[in-house]
Scaffold this motif. Sequence first.
Motif, short mmCIF file in Angstrom:
data_model
loop_
_atom_site.label_atom_id
_atom_site.label_comp_id
_atom_site.label_asym_id
_atom_site.label_seq_id
_atom_site.Cartn_x
_atom_site.Cartn_y
_atom_site.Cartn_z
N THR A 198 -6.04 6.21 -4.29
CA THR A 198 -4.71 6.79 -4.49
C THR A 198 -4.73 8.25 -4.93
OG1 THR A 198 -4.67 5.88 -6.74
CG2 THR A 198 -3.62 4.59 -5.00
N LEU A 199 -5.87 8.94 -4.79
CA LEU A 199 -5.85 10.36 -5.09
C LEU A 199 -4.98 11.08 -4.06
CD1 LEU A 199 -8.34 9.51 -6.87
CD2 LEU A 199 -9.13 11.85 -6.53
N ARG B 81 0.82 -1.22 0.00
CA ARG B 81 0.00 0.00 0.00
C ARG B 81 0.85 1.27 0.00
NH1 ARG B 81 -1.84 3.45 3.77
NH2 ARG B 81 -1.11 2.13 5.47
N GLU B 82 1.76 1.39 0.93
CA GLU B 82 2.55 2.61 1.02
C GLU B 82 3.36 2.85 -0.25
OE1 GLU B 82 4.87 2.66 4.55
OE2 GLU B 82 3.13 2.69 5.90
N LYS B 83 3.89 1.79 -0.82
CA LYS B 83 4.66 1.91 -2.06
C LYS B 83 3.78 2.42 -3.19
CE LYS B 83 6.93 -0.94 -5.57
NZ LYS B 83 7.29 -2.32 -5.96
N VAL B 84 2.58 1.83 -3.34
CA VAL B 84 1.68 2.24 -4.41
C VAL B 84 1.20 3.67 -4.21
CG1 VAL B 84 -0.60 1.79 -5.45
CG2 VAL B 84 0.94 -0.12 -4.92
N VAL B 85 0.88 4.03 -2.98
CA VAL B 85 0.43 5.40 -2.69
C VAL B 85 1.54 6.41 -3.01
CG1 VAL B 85 -0.21 6.98 -0.82
CG2 VAL B 85 -1.27 4.72 -0.96
N ASP B 86 2.76 6.09 -2.65
CA ASP B 86 3.89 7.00 -2.95
C ASP B 86 4.10 7.12 -4.45
OD1 ASP B 86 4.30 7.45 -0.29
OD2 ASP B 86 5.91 5.99 -0.06
N LEU B 87 3.99 6.02 -5.18
CA LEU B 87 4.15 6.08 -6.63
C LEU B 87 3.05 6.92 -7.28
CD1 LEU B 87 5.12 2.37 -7.45
CD2 LEU B 87 6.61 4.39 -7.61
N ALA B 88 1.83 6.81 -6.75
CA ALA B 88 0.73 7.61 -7.28
C ALA B 88 0.97 9.10 -7.03
CB ALA B 88 -0.59 7.17 -6.64
N ALA B 89 1.52 9.42 -5.86
CA ALA B 89 1.79 10.83 -5.54
C ALA B 89 2.85 11.41 -6.47
CB ALA B 89 2.23 10.95 -4.09
N LYS B 90 3.78 10.57 -6.91
CA LYS B 90 4.87 11.04 -7.78
C LYS B 90 4.42 11.24 -9.22
CE LYS B 90 8.53 8.92 -4.98
NZ LYS B 90 9.58 7.88 -4.92
N LEU B 91 3.19 10.86 -9.55
CA LEU B 91 2.69 11.08 -10.90
C LEU B 91 2.55 12.56 -11.21
CD1 LEU B 91 -0.03 8.29 -11.21
CD2 LEU B 91 2.20 8.34 -12.32
N GLY B 92 2.35 13.36 -10.17
CA GLY B 92 2.26 14.81 -10.35
C GLY B 92 1.17 15.20 -11.32
N ALA B 93 1.56 16.02 -12.31
CA ALA B 93 0.58 16.54 -13.27
C ALA B 93 -0.02 15.44 -14.14
CB ALA B 93 1.23 17.60 -14.16
N GLU B 94 0.65 14.30 -14.25
CA GLU B 94 0.14 13.19 -15.06
C GLU B 94 -0.93 12.38 -14.32
OE1 GLU B 94 3.51 10.86 -16.04
OE2 GLU B 94 4.22 12.24 -17.60
N GLY B 95 -1.10 12.65 -13.03
CA GLY B 95 -2.00 11.86 -12.21
C GLY B 95 -3.42 11.84 -12.73
N VAL B 96 -3.95 12.99 -13.11
CA VAL B 96 -5.35 13.06 -13.56
C VAL B 96 -5.55 12.20 -14.80
CG1 VAL B 96 -7.15 14.58 -14.42
CG2 VAL B 96 -5.66 15.35 -12.56
N ALA B 97 -4.65 12.32 -15.78
CA ALA B 97 -4.78 11.57 -17.02
C ALA B 97 -4.67 10.07 -16.78
CB ALA B 97 -3.73 12.02 -18.03
N GLU C 285 2.16 2.83 -12.67
CA GLU C 285 2.52 1.66 -13.47
C GLU C 285 3.41 0.74 -12.64
OE1 GLU C 285 4.27 2.99 -17.08
OE2 GLU C 285 2.49 4.10 -17.74
N THR C 286 2.78 -0.21 -12.00
CA THR C 286 3.49 -1.17 -11.15
C THR C 286 2.72 -2.48 -11.12
OG1 THR C 286 4.15 -1.68 -8.86
CG2 THR C 286 2.36 -0.11 -9.15
N GLY C 287 3.45 -3.57 -11.03
CA GLY C 287 2.81 -4.88 -10.96
C GLY C 287 2.08 -5.13 -9.67
N ASP C 288 2.23 -4.22 -8.69
CA ASP C 288 1.52 -4.38 -7.42
C ASP C 288 0.03 -4.07 -7.55
OD1 ASP C 288 3.66 -5.22 -5.80
OD2 ASP C 288 4.42 -3.17 -5.69
#
Length: 376
Positions: free
Chosen positions: A146-147, A89-105, A111-114
């Motif tokens: 993951t918002l 969970r924490e890994k996926v949440v952190d990866l989602a946060a790093k999407l930045g401006a691409e997050g909405v799209a 992009e992770t196998g988790d």
Amino acid sequence: MKMILKKTPTVKKLFAVAFSFFIVTGILGYKEGYLIQKEPPKEVDISVLPGLQFSLPRFHVVPGQQVVLRFTNTDDMDHNLLVIRPESREKVVDLAAKLGAEGVAKSYIPETGDVMWHTSVLHADQTETLSFTAPSEEGVYPYVCTLPGHGHVMYGAMYVNKSGEMPVLTEDKAVPHHVKNKVHVHAETKNHPYELIPPYYYRLYIDGASPAAIAVHLPGNISFCWDATPCQMRFVWKDGFVDNTELWKGHKDAKAKREGTIVYRETRPAVLTIGEQNTTKNPPKFKGYRITDAGYLEFCYIIEGIEIFETIRELEDKNGIVRHFRIPTLDDNVVFHHTEEKKITCYYNGIPLPAGPLVLDKKNGKQFSVEFRIEK
């Protein structure tokens, strides 16, 4: 010379053999089908409760069982739902946060196998159904939103095992702390089902704000209401927080009751503007919030395409609040507007603000603070 005659099977005998074959295979097929179907599909309905909570904190499925998960966003904020691999969970949440401006799209789906299954981002009152086969490997599979700012508090657990066992809720490490604490209801607690230590907050409905309100209680017995629709602080009050009794009872159109005295109420339609204009051309867009290491909320929103981060804390002497703004990509002036109140004096760099707006260039505007001090 003897001739050996081979008896050719009659049509009747062939039919009998074929019939026996179909009977046997049919029985085997029935048994095999029975074994496959002995666990009916698991239907799960999940919605959203105030305070960034899934309505269902956990559920159980059998390995290989068909699962039909319906997720309905009953909130005014956008949400998604991801089912992910154990302990990710924490890994996926952190990866989602790093999407930045691409997050909405990307619907905040990293992009992770988790990530095993996921919905898209759902707006208010939208529903999406996930149909999948439960993993064959037993374990605890989290589901999470993951918002930005949601994934650290908005999650649950899908238990996959043959036994059907789940730990006692108060000892379950796979669900959020506020869910576990809700079972500790004390008779002497009037407004909250569990002991709270500020800063803490609720997503709720309250007079003076839109349905997308967030009430935050700070140390020093001072509170504020932040409204995600206009992306601004609505009002500040002292000596009390909120009574959520009617909300918790599930009454239709119920609102929280504010306790205490309002000392500041924002009446301006826009608190921050970019450039020399005193108004914004486009409405602000709320992106979410995160919880800082100290437990405070950092709100994230967009004004005229510029991403803004705002944190509100109590003053050191607990006699007011300080609003801290971060605008990393600012390339123009930023203008801060405030409403004059008799009980509040606003300060910038220790100097009282004049009646007009505070204008900061792009160098000083990338990070600044404004104090709201309560006059005695």
